[in-house]
Design a protein around this motif. Structure first.
Motif, short mmCIF file in Angstrom:
data_model
loop_
_atom_site.label_atom_id
_atom_site.label_comp_id
_atom_site.label_asym_id
_atom_site.label_seq_id
_atom_site.Cartn_x
_atom_site.Cartn_y
_atom_site.Cartn_z
N LYS A 72 0.83 -1.21 0.00
CA LYS A 72 0.00 0.00 0.00
C LYS A 72 0.87 1.26 0.00
O LYS A 72 0.47 2.30 -0.55
CB LYS A 72 -0.92 0.00 1.23
N LYS A 82 -2.38 4.98 -9.65
CA LYS A 82 -3.15 3.74 -9.52
C LYS A 82 -2.89 2.77 -10.67
O LYS A 82 -2.85 1.56 -10.48
CB LYS A 82 -4.64 4.07 -9.42
N LYS A 83 -2.73 3.32 -11.89
CA LYS A 83 -2.51 2.45 -13.05
C LYS A 83 -1.15 1.76 -12.95
O LYS A 83 -1.05 0.54 -13.17
CB LYS A 83 -2.58 3.28 -14.34
N SER A 84 -0.12 2.52 -12.61
CA SER A 84 1.21 1.93 -12.47
C SER A 84 1.24 0.91 -11.34
O SER A 84 1.87 -0.15 -11.44
CB SER A 84 2.25 3.03 -12.20
N PHE A 85 0.54 1.25 -10.24
CA PHE A 85 0.47 0.32 -9.10
C PHE A 85 -0.22 -0.97 -9.52
O PHE A 85 0.24 -2.07 -9.18
CB PHE A 85 -0.30 0.98 -7.96
N GLU A 86 -1.30 -0.84 -10.26
CA GLU A 86 -2.07 -2.01 -10.71
C GLU A 86 -1.19 -2.94 -11.55
O GLU A 86 -1.26 -4.16 -11.44
CB GLU A 86 -3.27 -1.54 -11.52
N GLN A 87 -0.34 -2.35 -12.40
CA GLN A 87 0.49 -3.15 -13.28
C GLN A 87 1.71 -3.75 -12.58
O GLN A 87 2.16 -4.84 -12.94
CB GLN A 87 0.95 -2.30 -14.47
N HIS A 107 -1.47 -10.62 -6.48
CA HIS A 107 -1.72 -9.18 -6.58
C HIS A 107 -2.65 -8.73 -5.45
O HIS A 107 -3.56 -9.48 -5.05
CB HIS A 107 -2.37 -8.85 -7.93
N GLU A 109 -5.14 -6.95 -5.45
CA GLU A 109 -6.55 -7.04 -5.85
C GLU A 109 -7.14 -8.42 -5.55
O GLU A 109 -8.37 -8.56 -5.48
CB GLU A 109 -6.70 -6.72 -7.33
#
Length: 261
Positions: A72, A82-87, A107, A109
């Motif tokens: 986190k 958020k996008k970079s974190f998601e990837q 992940h 998620e």
């Protein structure tokens, strides 16, 4: 760019070789994962979703704030949205952090689904990292669990396969040569010594084998088989772990000739 691919260094255009090398590095980094608290900028920039600027900010954040303890916290690092974190989050490992799952390839998620799987098996999170817990997970009826959880099969199987690995490294699955501890330099070699090595390159006239020394040894095509072969690739491929014998040691030129015969 200087890797000897083919018989000569110029067999492949340097730019093409670099593109391919960059692709392989990125693929390996994302397969194995990296320790976000120790990885260098050059390693971090190869993580999916990150670039060199983000990698520099991760290192700077570590220097200013100390060890990163949770995935986190990655969202607190400048330029990582958020996008970079998601990837990238699934490839960034945190050893001895707040959440043990941060050490795995699961992940964030998928954490909630992971907890549900463990609850249905009456397991605690720490049970995942011991053999008894993995034995229970290995006996699950996957189809039944997928129906009970109402989740997609790909995500479920990915989570379960990761849990079954525990904290083992993907690379542990690959065979590796058993290098002799008594051979550290070329002077330690003698004719007819039996060694194990890994094939590093296959060319028209033979194959180069890593036997644990600074330079690879060469198996000439004439020393590969008692039968006539047209090309070394008929017998050997890059990555093969093989048993070889020392045929000749040239101390002056620091060259080692090997044989399979």
């Amino acid at each position: 760019k200087s890797i000897g691919v083919g018989q000569y260094q110029h067999d492949l255009p340097a730019n093409q070789l670099k593109q391919r090398l960059d692709f392989v590095i990125e693929k390996v980094v994302n397969r194995v994962g990296v320790n976000i608290n120790t990885a260098s900028i050059s390693l971090l920039k190869n993580v999916s979703g990150l670039n060199e600027s983000m990698a520099k900010n991760i290192v700077l954040y570590r220097e200013e704030n100390g060890k990163i303890l949770s995935r986190k916290d990655i969202l607190k690092i400048p330029k990582i949205g958020k996008k970079s974190f998601e990837q990238s989050a699934g490839f960034l490992r945190i050893e001895d952090g707040i959440n043990p799952l941060d050490r795995t390839g699961i992940h964030p998620e998928s954490y909630e689904l992971t907890y549900k799987i463990l609850d249905l098996c009456n397991l605690q999170l720490e049970d995942v990292f011991n053999q008894n817990g993995r034995d229970i997970l290995s006996k699950l009826n996957r189809e039944d669990m997928i129906q009970k959880l109402n989740c997609d099969a790909y995500t479920f199987n990915d989570i379960l396969d990761t849990l079954l690995m525990g904290l083992r490294d993907y690379r542990d699955k690959n065979d590796a040569p058993i290098l002799r501890k008594d051979i550290l330099k070329i002077e330690d070699l003698h004719e007819n010594d039996e060694l194990e090595g890994i094939v590093r390159n296959v060319v028209d006239f033979g194959a180069f084998v890593d036997i644990g020394l600074h330079d690879d040894g060469l198996i000439h095509i004439s020393k590969m088989s008692k039968k006539r072969i047209k090309h070394p690739s008929e017998l050997l491929q890059v990555g093969d772990v093989i048993k070889v014998y020392v045929y000749k040691v040239d101390l002056e030129r620091e060259k080692v000739q090997l044989t399979l015969i």
